[in-house]
Design a protein around this motif. Structure first.
Motif, PDB file in Angstrom:
ATOM      1  N   ASN A  46       4.483   8.196   6.511  1.00 52.88           N
ATOM      2  CA  ASN A  46       5.582   7.250   6.281  1.00 52.88           C
ATOM      3  C   ASN A  46       5.119   5.814   6.489  1.00 52.88           C
ATOM      4  O   ASN A  46       5.503   4.914   5.738  1.00 52.88           O
ATOM      5  CB  ASN A  46       6.763   7.567   7.195  1.00 52.88           C
ATOM      6  CG  ASN A  46       7.446   8.859   6.834  1.00 52.88           C
ATOM      7  OD1 ASN A  46       7.323   9.349   5.712  1.00 52.88           O
ATOM      8  ND2 ASN A  46       8.153   9.439   7.781  1.00 52.88           N
ATOM      9  N   ALA A  47       4.283   5.605   7.510  1.00 52.86           N
ATOM     10  CA  ALA A  47       3.765   4.261   7.768  1.00 52.86           C
ATOM     11  C   ALA A  47       2.871   3.796   6.617  1.00 52.86           C
ATOM     12  O   ALA A  47       2.918   2.627   6.220  1.00 52.86           O
ATOM     13  CB  ALA A  47       2.994   4.231   9.084  1.00 52.86           C
ATOM     14  N   HIS A  49       3.052   4.713   3.414  1.00 54.16           N
ATOM     15  CA  HIS A  49       3.900   4.384   2.264  1.00 54.16           C
ATOM     16  C   HIS A  49       4.622   3.061   2.478  1.00 54.16           C
ATOM     17  O   HIS A  49       4.727   2.242   1.556  1.00 54.16           O
ATOM     18  CB  HIS A  49       4.908   5.506   2.001  1.00 54.16           C
ATOM     19  CG  HIS A  49       4.286   6.778   1.499  1.00 54.16           C
ATOM     20  ND1 HIS A  49       3.574   6.842   0.319  1.00 54.16           N
ATOM     21  CD2 HIS A  49       4.242   8.019   2.017  1.00 54.16           C
ATOM     22  CE1 HIS A  49       3.130   8.076   0.141  1.00 54.16           C
ATOM     23  NE2 HIS A  49       3.515   8.803   1.168  1.00 54.16           N
ATOM     24  N   GLU A  50       5.104   2.858   3.692  1.00 55.06           N
ATOM     25  CA  GLU A  50       5.787   1.607   4.004  1.00 55.06           C
ATOM     26  C   GLU A  50       4.825   0.424   3.880  1.00 55.06           C
ATOM     27  O   GLU A  50       5.186  -0.622   3.339  1.00 55.06           O
ATOM     28  CB  GLU A  50       6.360   1.668   5.420  1.00 55.06           C
ATOM     29  CG  GLU A  50       7.128   0.437   5.815  1.00 55.06           C
ATOM     30  CD  GLU A  50       7.642   0.508   7.250  1.00 55.06           C
ATOM     31  OE1 GLU A  50       8.043  -0.552   7.745  1.00 55.06           O
ATOM     32  OE2 GLU A  50       7.628   1.593   7.847  1.00 55.06           O
ATOM     33  N   SER A  53       4.204  -0.371   0.136  1.00 52.50           N
ATOM     34  CA  SER A  53       5.325  -1.050  -0.520  1.00 52.50           C
ATOM     35  C   SER A  53       5.513  -2.464   0.029  1.00 52.50           C
ATOM     36  O   SER A  53       5.842  -3.382  -0.724  1.00 52.50           O
ATOM     37  CB  SER A  53       6.605  -0.241  -0.377  1.00 52.50           C
ATOM     38  OG  SER A  53       6.987  -0.147   0.972  1.00 52.50           O
ATOM     39  N   ASN A  54       5.274  -2.650   1.325  1.00 57.00           N
ATOM     40  CA  ASN A  54       5.365  -3.996   1.900  1.00 57.00           C
ATOM     41  C   ASN A  54       4.330  -4.932   1.302  1.00 57.00           C
ATOM     42  O   ASN A  54       4.614  -6.101   1.035  1.00 57.00           O
ATOM     43  CB  ASN A  54       5.208  -3.956   3.419  1.00 57.00           C
ATOM     44  CG  ASN A  54       6.420  -3.398   4.115  1.00 57.00           C
ATOM     45  OD1 ASN A  54       7.473  -3.237   3.508  1.00 57.00           O
ATOM     46  ND2 ASN A  54       6.273  -3.087   5.390  1.00 57.00           N
ATOM     47  N   ASP A  57       5.389  -5.847  -2.240  1.00 59.62           N
ATOM     48  CA  ASP A  57       6.486  -6.812  -2.169  1.00 59.62           C
ATOM     49  C   ASP A  57       5.978  -8.185  -1.729  1.00 59.62           C
ATOM     50  O   ASP A  57       6.428  -9.211  -2.244  1.00 59.62           O
ATOM     51  CB  ASP A  57       7.571  -6.334  -1.204  1.00 59.62           C
ATOM     52  CG  ASP A  57       8.279  -5.082  -1.702  1.00 59.62           C
ATOM     53  OD1 ASP A  57       8.173  -4.781  -2.915  1.00 59.62           O
ATOM     54  OD2 ASP A  57       8.939  -4.411  -0.880  1.00 59.62           O
ATOM     55  N   LYS A  73      -0.245  -5.288   6.113  1.00 58.91           N
ATOM     56  CA  LYS A  73      -0.409  -3.863   5.805  1.00 58.91           C
ATOM     57  C   LYS A  73      -1.155  -3.159   6.933  1.00 58.91           C
ATOM     58  O   LYS A  73      -0.761  -2.077   7.373  1.00 58.91           O
ATOM     59  CB  LYS A  73      -1.174  -3.694   4.484  1.00 58.91           C
ATOM     60  CG  LYS A  73      -1.378  -2.250   4.084  1.00 58.91           C
ATOM     61  CD  LYS A  73      -2.120  -2.114   2.777  1.00 58.91           C
ATOM     62  CE  LYS A  73      -2.372  -0.654   2.439  1.00 58.91           C
ATOM     63  NZ  LYS A  73      -3.160  -0.506   1.228  1.00 58.91           N
ATOM     64  N   THR A  76       1.140  -2.663   9.910  1.00 58.77           N
ATOM     65  CA  THR A  76       2.112  -1.595   9.681  1.00 58.77           C
ATOM     66  C   THR A  76       1.458  -0.225   9.854  1.00 58.77           C
ATOM     67  O   THR A  76       2.023   0.670  10.506  1.00 58.77           O
ATOM     68  CB  THR A  76       2.712  -1.701   8.262  1.00 58.77           C
ATOM     69  OG1 THR A  76       3.294  -2.992   8.108  1.00 58.77           O
ATOM     70  CG2 THR A  76       3.768  -0.634   8.018  1.00 58.77           C
ATOM     71  N   LYS A  77       0.259  -0.068   9.312  1.00 56.21           N
ATOM     72  CA  LYS A  77      -0.447   1.200   9.454  1.00 56.21           C
ATOM     73  C   LYS A  77      -0.805   1.471  10.913  1.00 56.21           C
ATOM     74  O   LYS A  77      -0.723   2.612  11.385  1.00 56.21           O
ATOM     75  CB  LYS A  77      -1.694   1.218   8.581  1.00 56.21           C
ATOM     76  CG  LYS A  77      -1.381   1.353   7.097  1.00 56.21           C
ATOM     77  CD  LYS A  77      -2.599   1.248   6.226  1.00 56.21           C
ATOM     78  CE  LYS A  77      -3.485   2.429   6.353  1.00 56.21           C
ATOM     79  NZ  LYS A  77      -4.641   2.377   5.437  1.00 56.21           N
ATOM     80  N   GLY A  80       2.092   2.863  12.695  1.00 56.96           N
ATOM     81  CA  GLY A  80       2.258   4.286  12.388  1.00 56.96           C
ATOM     82  C   GLY A  80       1.312   5.154  13.188  1.00 56.96           C
ATOM     83  O   GLY A  80       1.674   6.241  13.646  1.00 56.96           O
TER      84      GLY A  80
END
Length: 89
Positions: A46-47, A49-50, A53-54, A57, A73, A76-77, A80
């Motif tokens: 999930n992390a 994929h988030e 997409s971040n 964006d 990125k 965020t990883k 996770g």
């Protein structure tokens, strides 16, 4: 000494019961660990994929440089990965 038939059966029954309880407790532990690993993998995926997409964006909004989007990125990883560690322990 000769043991009676009842004493031998009783001892055998106790030993079989103890062995069954040991086997069941090991299976329960393995099941719990399996569930924790699966939850950890899900959190990590999930992390990822988030993070993807971040980054898309971020680049589309053109608010930050590419290196800043990459760092977001990574952060965020890493979050996770930490969540995965928290689940497993």
């Amino acid at each position: 000494m000769i043991e009676s038939g009842n004493g031998l059966w009783r001892r055998t029954g106790v030993m079989l019961t103890a062995a069954a309880l040991l086997a069941l407790s090991g299976a329960a532990l393995a099941t719990n660990q399996s569930q924790q690993r699966q939850e950890g993998r899900n959190a990590n995926q999930n992390a990822k994929h988030e993070a993807r997409s971040n980054k898309v964006d971020c680049r589309a909004a053109n608010e930050k440089s590419n290196s800043q989007c990459r760092q977001d990125k990574r952060d965020t990883k890493q979050g996770g990965r930490q969540e995965k560690r928290d689940i497993k322990y």
